[in-house]
Design a protein around this motif. Structure first.
Motif, PDB file in Angstrom:
ATOM      1  N   VAL A  95       0.843  -1.197   0.000  1.00  0.00           N
ATOM      2  CA  VAL A  95       0.000   0.000   0.000  1.00  0.00           C
ATOM      3  C   VAL A  95       0.879   1.249   0.000  1.00  0.00           C
ATOM      4  O   VAL A  95       1.911   1.300   0.666  1.00  0.00           O
ATOM      5  CB  VAL A  95      -0.956  -0.016   1.209  1.00  0.00           C
ATOM      6  CG1 VAL A  95      -0.212   0.171   2.523  1.00  0.00           C
ATOM      7  CG2 VAL A  95      -2.058   1.011   1.059  1.00  0.00           C
ATOM      8  N   HIS A  96       0.467   2.232  -0.774  1.00  0.00           N
ATOM      9  CA  HIS A  96       1.206   3.500  -0.816  1.00  0.00           C
ATOM     10  C   HIS A  96       0.881   4.333   0.416  1.00  0.00           C
ATOM     11  O   HIS A  96       1.785   4.875   1.061  1.00  0.00           O
ATOM     12  CB  HIS A  96       0.826   4.263  -2.099  1.00  0.00           C
ATOM     13  CG  HIS A  96       1.743   5.392  -2.416  1.00  0.00           C
ATOM     14  ND1 HIS A  96       1.693   6.090  -3.606  1.00  0.00           N
ATOM     15  CD2 HIS A  96       2.750   5.974  -1.715  1.00  0.00           C
ATOM     16  CE1 HIS A  96       2.617   7.033  -3.612  1.00  0.00           C
ATOM     17  NE2 HIS A  96       3.275   6.984  -2.475  1.00  0.00           N
ATOM     18  N   ALA A  97      -0.419   4.447   0.734  1.00  0.00           N
ATOM     19  CA  ALA A  97      -0.859   5.168   1.934  1.00  0.00           C
ATOM     20  C   ALA A  97      -1.902   4.322   2.641  1.00  0.00           C
ATOM     21  O   ALA A  97      -2.902   3.923   2.036  1.00  0.00           O
ATOM     22  CB  ALA A  97      -1.419   6.539   1.575  1.00  0.00           C
ATOM     23  N   SER A  98      -1.693   4.049   3.913  1.00  0.00           N
ATOM     24  CA  SER A  98      -2.584   3.166   4.673  1.00  0.00           C
ATOM     25  C   SER A  98      -3.958   3.792   4.875  1.00  0.00           C
ATOM     26  O   SER A  98      -4.062   4.942   5.313  1.00  0.00           O
ATOM     27  CB  SER A  98      -1.955   2.856   6.035  1.00  0.00           C
ATOM     28  OG  SER A  98      -2.905   2.288   6.915  1.00  0.00           O
ATOM     29  N   PRO A 149       7.534   4.566   1.858  1.00  0.00           N
ATOM     30  CA  PRO A 149       8.595   5.047   0.948  1.00  0.00           C
ATOM     31  C   PRO A 149       8.628   4.214  -0.337  1.00  0.00           C
ATOM     32  O   PRO A 149       9.540   3.425  -0.578  1.00  0.00           O
ATOM     33  CB  PRO A 149       9.860   4.861   1.784  1.00  0.00           C
ATOM     34  CG  PRO A 149       9.544   3.695   2.682  1.00  0.00           C
ATOM     35  CD  PRO A 149       8.079   3.813   2.999  1.00  0.00           C
ATOM     36  N   ILE A 150       7.633   4.421  -1.173  1.00  0.00           N
ATOM     37  CA  ILE A 150       7.405   3.548  -2.321  1.00  0.00           C
ATOM     38  C   ILE A 150       8.563   3.543  -3.301  1.00  0.00           C
ATOM     39  O   ILE A 150       8.974   2.483  -3.784  1.00  0.00           O
ATOM     40  CB  ILE A 150       6.092   3.955  -3.043  1.00  0.00           C
ATOM     41  CG1 ILE A 150       4.891   3.625  -2.165  1.00  0.00           C
ATOM     42  CG2 ILE A 150       5.980   3.251  -4.387  1.00  0.00           C
ATOM     43  CD1 ILE A 150       4.716   2.152  -1.850  1.00  0.00           C
ATOM     44  N   LYS A 151       9.090   4.708  -3.618  1.00  0.00           N
ATOM     45  CA  LYS A 151      10.173   4.756  -4.612  1.00  0.00           C
ATOM     46  C   LYS A 151      11.363   3.913  -4.175  1.00  0.00           C
ATOM     47  O   LYS A 151      11.954   3.172  -4.974  1.00  0.00           O
ATOM     48  CB  LYS A 151      10.594   6.210  -4.847  1.00  0.00           C
ATOM     49  CG  LYS A 151      11.529   6.376  -6.034  1.00  0.00           C
ATOM     50  CD  LYS A 151      11.788   7.840  -6.357  1.00  0.00           C
ATOM     51  CE  LYS A 151      12.715   7.971  -7.558  1.00  0.00           C
ATOM     52  NZ  LYS A 151      12.977   9.394  -7.899  1.00  0.00           N
ATOM     53  N   ASN A 152      11.725   3.991  -2.892  1.00  0.00           N
ATOM     54  CA  ASN A 152      12.842   3.191  -2.375  1.00  0.00           C
ATOM     55  C   ASN A 152      12.497   1.707  -2.356  1.00  0.00           C
ATOM     56  O   ASN A 152      13.347   0.851  -2.629  1.00  0.00           O
ATOM     57  CB  ASN A 152      13.213   3.659  -0.973  1.00  0.00           C
ATOM     58  CG  ASN A 152      13.818   5.057  -0.970  1.00  0.00           C
ATOM     59  OD1 ASN A 152      14.316   5.525  -1.993  1.00  0.00           O
ATOM     60  ND2 ASN A 152      13.764   5.735   0.166  1.00  0.00           N
ATOM     61  N   GLN A 203       6.120   6.661 -13.851  1.00  0.00           N
ATOM     62  CA  GLN A 203       7.437   6.500 -14.484  1.00  0.00           C
ATOM     63  C   GLN A 203       8.551   6.831 -13.499  1.00  0.00           C
ATOM     64  O   GLN A 203       9.595   6.168 -13.480  1.00  0.00           O
ATOM     65  CB  GLN A 203       7.527   7.397 -15.720  1.00  0.00           C
ATOM     66  CG  GLN A 203       6.597   6.967 -16.848  1.00  0.00           C
ATOM     67  CD  GLN A 203       6.855   7.737 -18.122  1.00  0.00           C
ATOM     68  OE1 GLN A 203       7.905   7.585 -18.749  1.00  0.00           O
ATOM     69  NE2 GLN A 203       5.899   8.565 -18.516  1.00  0.00           N
ATOM     70  N   GLU A 204       8.318   7.837 -12.675  1.00  0.00           N
ATOM     71  CA  GLU A 204       9.325   8.183 -11.661  1.00  0.00           C
ATOM     72  C   GLU A 204       9.403   7.129 -10.566  1.00  0.00           C
ATOM     73  O   GLU A 204      10.495   6.761 -10.118  1.00  0.00           O
ATOM     74  CB  GLU A 204       8.981   9.547 -11.051  1.00  0.00           C
ATOM     75  CG  GLU A 204      10.019  10.073 -10.088  1.00  0.00           C
ATOM     76  CD  GLU A 204       9.638  11.442  -9.549  1.00  0.00           C
ATOM     77  OE1 GLU A 204       9.511  11.577  -8.320  1.00  0.00           O
ATOM     78  OE2 GLU A 204       9.453  12.362 -10.360  1.00  0.00           O
ATOM     79  N   LEU A 205       8.240   6.630 -10.141  1.00  0.00           N
ATOM     80  CA  LEU A 205       8.224   5.566  -9.132  1.00  0.00           C
ATOM     81  C   LEU A 205       8.796   4.272  -9.677  1.00  0.00           C
ATOM     82  O   LEU A 205       9.329   3.453  -8.936  1.00  0.00           O
ATOM     83  CB  LEU A 205       6.786   5.330  -8.640  1.00  0.00           C
ATOM     84  CG  LEU A 205       6.141   6.452  -7.831  1.00  0.00           C
ATOM     85  CD1 LEU A 205       4.670   6.134  -7.572  1.00  0.00           C
ATOM     86  CD2 LEU A 205       6.875   6.666  -6.508  1.00  0.00           C
ATOM     87  N   ASP A 206       8.619   4.051 -10.994  1.00  0.00           N
ATOM     88  CA  ASP A 206       9.096   2.852 -11.690  1.00  0.00           C
ATOM     89  C   ASP A 206       8.363   1.592 -11.248  1.00  0.00           C
ATOM     90  O   ASP A 206       8.879   0.475 -11.376  1.00  0.00           O
ATOM     91  CB  ASP A 206      10.611   2.680 -11.502  1.00  0.00           C
ATOM     92  CG  ASP A 206      11.209   1.736 -12.544  1.00  0.00           C
ATOM     93  OD1 ASP A 206      10.662   1.657 -13.663  1.00  0.00           O
ATOM     94  OD2 ASP A 206      12.208   1.046 -12.216  1.00  0.00           O
ATOM     95  N   CYS A 207       7.143   1.747 -10.719  1.00  0.00           N
ATOM     96  CA  CYS A 207       6.361   0.577 -10.306  1.00  0.00           C
ATOM     97  C   CYS A 207       5.897  -0.204 -11.536  1.00  0.00           C
ATOM     98  O   CYS A 207       5.745   0.347 -12.628  1.00  0.00           O
ATOM     99  CB  CYS A 207       5.157   0.995  -9.465  1.00  0.00           C
ATOM    100  SG  CYS A 207       4.039   2.150 -10.298  1.00  0.00           S
ATOM    101  N   ASP A 208       5.667  -1.496 -11.346  1.00  0.00           N
ATOM    102  CA  ASP A 208       5.196  -2.340 -12.442  1.00  0.00           C
ATOM    103  C   ASP A 208       3.679  -2.294 -12.564  1.00  0.00           C
ATOM    104  O   ASP A 208       3.143  -2.411 -13.672  1.00  0.00           O
ATOM    105  CB  ASP A 208       5.667  -3.778 -12.208  1.00  0.00           C
ATOM    106  CG  ASP A 208       7.180  -3.860 -12.121  1.00  0.00           C
ATOM    107  OD1 ASP A 208       7.832  -3.754 -13.168  1.00  0.00           O
ATOM    108  OD2 ASP A 208       7.703  -3.977 -10.997  1.00  0.00           O
ATOM    109  N   PHE A 209       2.996  -2.119 -11.435  1.00  0.00           N
ATOM    110  CA  PHE A 209       1.537  -2.024 -11.411  1.00  0.00           C
ATOM    111  C   PHE A 209       1.126  -0.954 -10.396  1.00  0.00           C
ATOM    112  O   PHE A 209       1.778  -0.770  -9.369  1.00  0.00           O
ATOM    113  CB  PHE A 209       0.893  -3.348 -10.974  1.00  0.00           C
ATOM    114  CG  PHE A 209       1.256  -4.536 -11.807  1.00  0.00           C
ATOM    115  CD1 PHE A 209       0.673  -4.752 -13.051  1.00  0.00           C
ATOM    116  CD2 PHE A 209       2.189  -5.468 -11.343  1.00  0.00           C
ATOM    117  CE1 PHE A 209       0.999  -5.859 -13.808  1.00  0.00           C
ATOM    118  CE2 PHE A 209       2.518  -6.576 -12.088  1.00  0.00           C
ATOM    119  CZ  PHE A 209       1.932  -6.773 -13.335  1.00  0.00           C
TER     120      PHE A 209
END
Length: 407
Positions: A171-174, A182-185, A213-219
């Motif tokens: 989860v990004h924010a609970s 700290p999603i990006k990390n 794109q900055e976060l680079d998450c897959d989903f």
């Protein structure tokens, strides 16, 4: 920039009513946000003037409906800064988006002995699909522990992350604590071991700037109804290279190129994952939600909500018997709490009697509540149309309730 809250409130018809003889104060925004009239009007307009199935019709109504539908896809692409519209898939909500990944990516790429990593603060919709997949595949579900403040223990995350980790779903924010992870990390570390990352963005997308794109998450999974949009509508973002190697989620119309009794070839993304007639009217109306957010500005919305959060915390923390739950340094505008000696449901009912709508219970995060040894909490969550004067009434009401029990 200071927002004109009264002008913003005037856009939301539902806010202008009385509950139990008192003006409604709506602090249940983490469950669902209210809808501006522009969204309501867009939904009505579709059914009044443009009602037609999309993509396959040659007539004027079908052409209009298709154009408006795909305009929303482009608005979402822009909203999260995806590379292309084809990476945007429409679903029923965050829950279905997560289930889609579990049923397609999971079934194809998760094998016996593989590991999936989640956190203690996950919503049930980001726990149960992975439990079901792990049972089916004989894979292992591992859980990142959290601190008393409600923050991920980073050292534990690094220890749990291994070459066996194939997916991190977090989860990004609970929704229960407000904690911003700290999603990006997390994404960067997961990619180092070759794991894919799914972000549950149900809460974060309405409060934070999202740049996939900055976060680079897959989903990334999120819901329209927490973004001032309609219910029953969600989005799954996926990187093209990952979506293309995933099998379809459901079979039927729209997701095919050619069908015979001997063989079927599948459509291109995103249509490969959008079987059947979609939720056309709500998709079209959702664009108005995104227009509303864009017009006000994400940074100004966040600044206002952060201000409300701090103002509420300052007032509530002065109350004898007030027990905050979740005190992370980085939070969205959610305050969970209990009153000493009182059940959260009783507190919620007393607040409702004063016209104040909050959420009570475990917030679909029972393992998180167990971590804190609680049955549940009272949760007040704030949106752009809320005001400090409303928070003053919340603080005053909570103080009176606490005084009854803690004389």
């Amino acid at each position: 920039m200071s927002l004109n809250i009264e002008k913003i409130r005037s856009m939301f018809p539902v806010l202008h009513q009385e509950v139990h003889g008192r003006p409604l104060i709506y602090f249940d925004n983490a469950a669902t946000t209210q809808k501006p009239k522009s969204v309501i009007d867009a939904l009505s307009r579709y059914y009044e003037f443009d009602n037609a199935n999309i993509h396959r019709g040659a007539h004027a109504l079908a052409d209009r409906a298709t154009r408006y539908f795909e305009n929303t896809r482009e608005s979402i692409r822009d909203f999260i800064n995806a590379r292309e519209e084809a990476e945007i898939i429409f679903t029923k909500g965050t829950t279905e988006s997560i289930n889609l990944v579990a049923a397609t990516f999971g079934r194809k790429f998760i094998h016996k002995g593989d590991e999936i990593l989640i956190s203690t603060m996950e919503h049930h919709s980001n726990i149960v699909p992975w439990q079901m997949l792990c049972e089916e595949k004989e894979a292992i579900l591992k859980v990142i522990p959290i601190t008393e403040e409600g923050e991920i223990i980073w050292e534990s995350f690094l220890q749990l992350l291994t070459e066996k980790t194939k997916l991190v779903s977090i989860v990004h924010a609970s929704n229960a604590l407000g904690t911003i992870n700290p999603i990006k990390n997390i994404v960067a570390k997961a990619h180092e071991v070759g794991a894919k990352v799914l972000i549950d963005g149900a809460q974060s997308t309405s409060h934070l700037d999202i740049n996939v794109q900055e976060l680079d998450c897959d989903f990334l999974a999120f819901s329209a109804h927490k973004l001032y949009g309609p219910t029953g509508l969600g989005v799954l973002y996926g990187k093209r290279e990952v979506l293309e190697i995933m099998p379809p989620y459901q079979g039927g119309g729209e997701m095919i190129k050619e069908v015979s009794f001997e063989n079927t070839t599948f459509n291109e993304i995103p249509f490969k994952f959008e079987a059947g007639t979609p939720n056309i009217g709500d998709v079209i109306a959702f664009k108005k939600s995104l227009d509303f957010i864009k017009e006000i500005g994400k940074s100004d919305i966040k600044s206002h909500e952060d201000d409300l959060l701090q103002y509420a915390a300052n007032g509530l923390n002065e109350i004898k018997g007030f027990i905050p739950v979740g005190t992370a340094k980085e939070k969205v505008s959610v305050i969970s709490f209990n009153i000493q000696g009182m059940h959260p449901f009783d507190v919620g009912m007393m607040l409702d009697a004063k016209g104040i709508a909050v959420r009570t219970g475990h917030h679909c995060t029972q393992p998180l509540m167990q971590r804190f040894g609680l049955e549940g909490t009272v949760r007040a969550s704030f949106a752009v149309y809320n005001s400090k004067s409303e928070i003053d009434q919340l603080v005053e009401s909570v103080a009176r309730i606490a005084k009854i029990k803690n004389k």
